[in-house]
Enzyme design. Structure first.
Site, PDB file in Angstrom:
ATOM      1  N   CYS A 286     -45.021  19.228   7.335  1.00 56.65           N
ATOM      2  CA  CYS A 286     -44.320  18.045   7.836  1.00 56.65           C
ATOM      3  C   CYS A 286     -42.981  17.837   7.110  1.00 56.65           C
ATOM      4  CB  CYS A 286     -45.239  16.834   7.788  1.00 56.65           C
ATOM      5  SG  CYS A 286     -44.829  15.670   9.109  1.00 56.65           S
ATOM      6  N   HIS A 380     -50.262  18.673  10.694  1.00 55.48           N
ATOM      7  CA  HIS A 380     -51.032  18.563   9.448  1.00 55.48           C
ATOM      8  C   HIS A 380     -52.299  19.410   9.515  1.00 55.48           C
ATOM      9  CE1 HIS A 380     -48.875  15.297   7.330  1.00 55.48           C
ATOM     10  NE2 HIS A 380     -48.416  15.084   8.557  1.00 55.48           N
ATOM     11  N   GLU A 382     -54.310  20.015   7.249  1.00 55.06           N
ATOM     12  CA  GLU A 382     -55.375  19.424   6.428  1.00 55.06           C
ATOM     13  C   GLU A 382     -56.093  18.303   7.161  1.00 55.06           C
ATOM     14  OE1 GLU A 382     -52.312  18.547   6.265  1.00 55.06           O
ATOM     15  OE2 GLU A 382     -52.254  16.374   6.009  1.00 55.06           O
TER      16      GLU A 382
HETATM   17  N1  LIG Z   1     -45.782  13.317   7.804  1.00 55.31           N
HETATM   18  C1  LIG Z   1     -44.574  13.611   7.377  1.00 55.31           C
HETATM   19  O1  LIG Z   1     -44.363  14.317   6.392  1.00 55.31           O
HETATM   20  C2  LIG Z   1     -43.421  12.962   8.095  1.00 55.31           C
HETATM   21  C3  LIG Z   1     -42.082  13.585   7.780  1.00 55.31           C
HETATM   22  C4  LIG Z   1     -40.905  12.664   8.100  1.00 55.31           C
HETATM   23  N2  LIG Z   1     -40.994  11.453   7.342  1.00 55.31           N
HETATM   24  C5  LIG Z   1     -40.869  12.365   9.578  1.00 55.31           C
HETATM   25  O2  LIG Z   1     -41.140  11.272   9.990  1.00 55.31           O
HETATM   26  O3  LIG Z   1     -40.581  13.230  10.363  1.00 55.31           O
END
Ligand SMILES: NC(=O)CC[C@H](N)C(=O)O
Length: 434
Positions: A286, A380, A382
């Site tokens: 992410c 994600h 995980e």
């Molecule tokens: N879950 C995250 O790491 C989000 C990454 C970043 N803050 C976004 O909104 O794209």
């Protein structure tokens, strides 16, 4: 619009379950959007008003994990699932042992600014629950609203995009909505700096492979997923000068984190140097993926309403480890920003996954010709919550680290990390997030 009767179980069904009722406050509450719309309901959390970025999640379960995910920092979280709170909230104290990351949920406490639900469950029932959603919100000083039409709010946010908002409680709820210039925009702040660890710390120090983690606001399940695969994990502040200590490690991991990746240019330059001079495996999730992409020369942009939910389908464009090109994986996501699909891609890089719904970039990897072993995924693996379709990417990453370590005699086989040699002064127990 959601009948209150749906949360009253018939006595025959509820018999034998530990069910509890949490008293709800009668305070009025209102969600105001900067674009002029207001939604009125009842407060069930802390009696204080907050500003935030209003986002929606389509996840149908794991409200406790979502609310403790540091990536939701600064956000007013709208759940599209109508009934929230029916299985209560567990204790967040994990048993202390060498594989412990210190918490049961995704961080020390609630990270989002506020929650918005159509119908909060006053009764909850689960073997691990210790309190109701309402009591958890009140105890954590987090405001919350129930009795609003979350479908209408979600349709608005899908049309006009993620919108700045204010959750007003009590007397504030009957006062006029704030003027548009009064809305606080969390993305103008470096939210990562607020949730990243302030001090380096180690988990599972006897693990067989030494992984450095740059912490942009790590979800605990990322750390658990590394530790459970026997990695010795050293968690570093997001802007730690990793290059000064990189030879002590067999691999580098970059975590998720809140806000605009553009606020983390310091980490982008650190990583750019790492990628130029270091050939060991690097994996990012992410925010971590966005930082890798920016270091590789790609641009990050703000999406209209982002992707937040547990059923986002992504198509693999390349094979690597457990991932097979041509397959679709169902993934957990929480992001507002994404990497731009450039044509051509920067030299030495290729797209890894693409989102089946909106064609956004869901992953990048170094090409096999580049001699590098670097992957980033927007979703994600995980989970916590969500599907585990891609969980083996953690095994793939650590296998690559072990392989590299075995094949390269110059890697620090046998070197024990002397934490004191690079760690700042730190308290006895350092929290995963602020
Ligand atoms: N879950 C995250 O790491 C989000 C990454 C970043 N803050 C976004 O909104 O794209």
């Amino acid at each position: 619009m959601f009948a209150r009767s749906i949360i009253r179980l018939p006595t025959t069904l509820s018999r034998g379950f530990a069910t509890h009722t949490g008293p709800l406050s009668a305070l009025p509450a209102a969600l105001h959007l900067k674009t002029g719309q207001s939604f009125h309901g009842r407060s069930f959390g802390s009696p204080r008003s907050v500003f935030g970025e209003t986002v929606f999640s389509t996840s149908i379960t794991s409200y406790t994990e979502s609310m403790t995910d540091p990536s939701y920092r600064g956000q007013i979280l709208v759940f599209t699932t109508p009934l929230i709170g029916n299985y209560g909230v567990p204790s967040n104290n994990a048993p202390i042992n060498s594989q412990d990351v210190g918490v049961v949920l995704e961080s020390q406490g609630i990270q989002c600014s506020a929650v918005v639900v159509a119908d909060v469950a006053e009764k909850f029932s689960h073997h691990s629950a210790v309190e109701s959603l309402a009591s958890w919100c009140r105890r954590s000083n987090i405001p919350a609203i129930t009795g609003v039409d979350t479908r209408a709010i979600t349709r608005l946010l899908r049309d006009q995009g993620t919108t700045l908002g204010r959750l007003a409680i009590g007397a504030d709820a009957s006062a006029p909505a704030p003027a548009s210039e009064q809305y606080w925009d969390p993305t103008t702040e470096n939210l990562v700096d607020q949730v990243s660890t302030k001090y380096p710390y180690q988990l599972n120090p006897t693990g067989d492979i030494k992984i450095a983690v740059l912490d942009f606001g790590a979800k605990a399940n990322i750390l658990r997923s590394l530790v459970r695969r026997n990695a010795a994990v050293t968690v570093l502040p997001w802007n730690y000068d990793f290059n000064s200590i990189r030879d002590k490690f067999d691999g580098l991991f970059l975590t998720n984190g809140p806000g605009n990746p553009g606020q983390c240019m310091e980490a982008v330059s650190i990583l750019r140097k790492t990628l130029q001079e270091w050939n060991k495996p690097v994996f990012g999730i992410c925010m971590g993926h966005q930082i890798i992409g920016m270091a590789a020369g790609l641009e990050a942009y703000r999406m209209t309403f982002g992707n937040r939910g547990h059923n986002q389908p992504v198509l693999a464009l390349a094979s690597a480890g457990s991932i097979k090109a041509g397959r679709v994986y169902v993934t957990s996501q929480n992001h507002q920003y994404a990497l731009k699909l450039s044509d051509p891609f920067p030299q030495g890089w290729e797209p890894f996954f693409i989102n089946c719904n909106d064609s956004s970039v869901e992953g990048i990897k170094s090409t096999s010709e580049s001699g590098k072993r670097v992957w980033g995924v927007q979703f994600h693996p995980e989970s916590a919550g969500g599907p585990l379709d891609t969980i083996e990417m953690f095994t793939d990453f650590l296998d690559e680290c072990r392989l590299y370590k075995a094949e390269n005699v110059k890697t620090p086989v046998g070197i024990t990390i002397d934490a004191a040699s690079f760690m700042m002064e730190q308290p006895a127990r350092v929290q995963v997030s602020a």
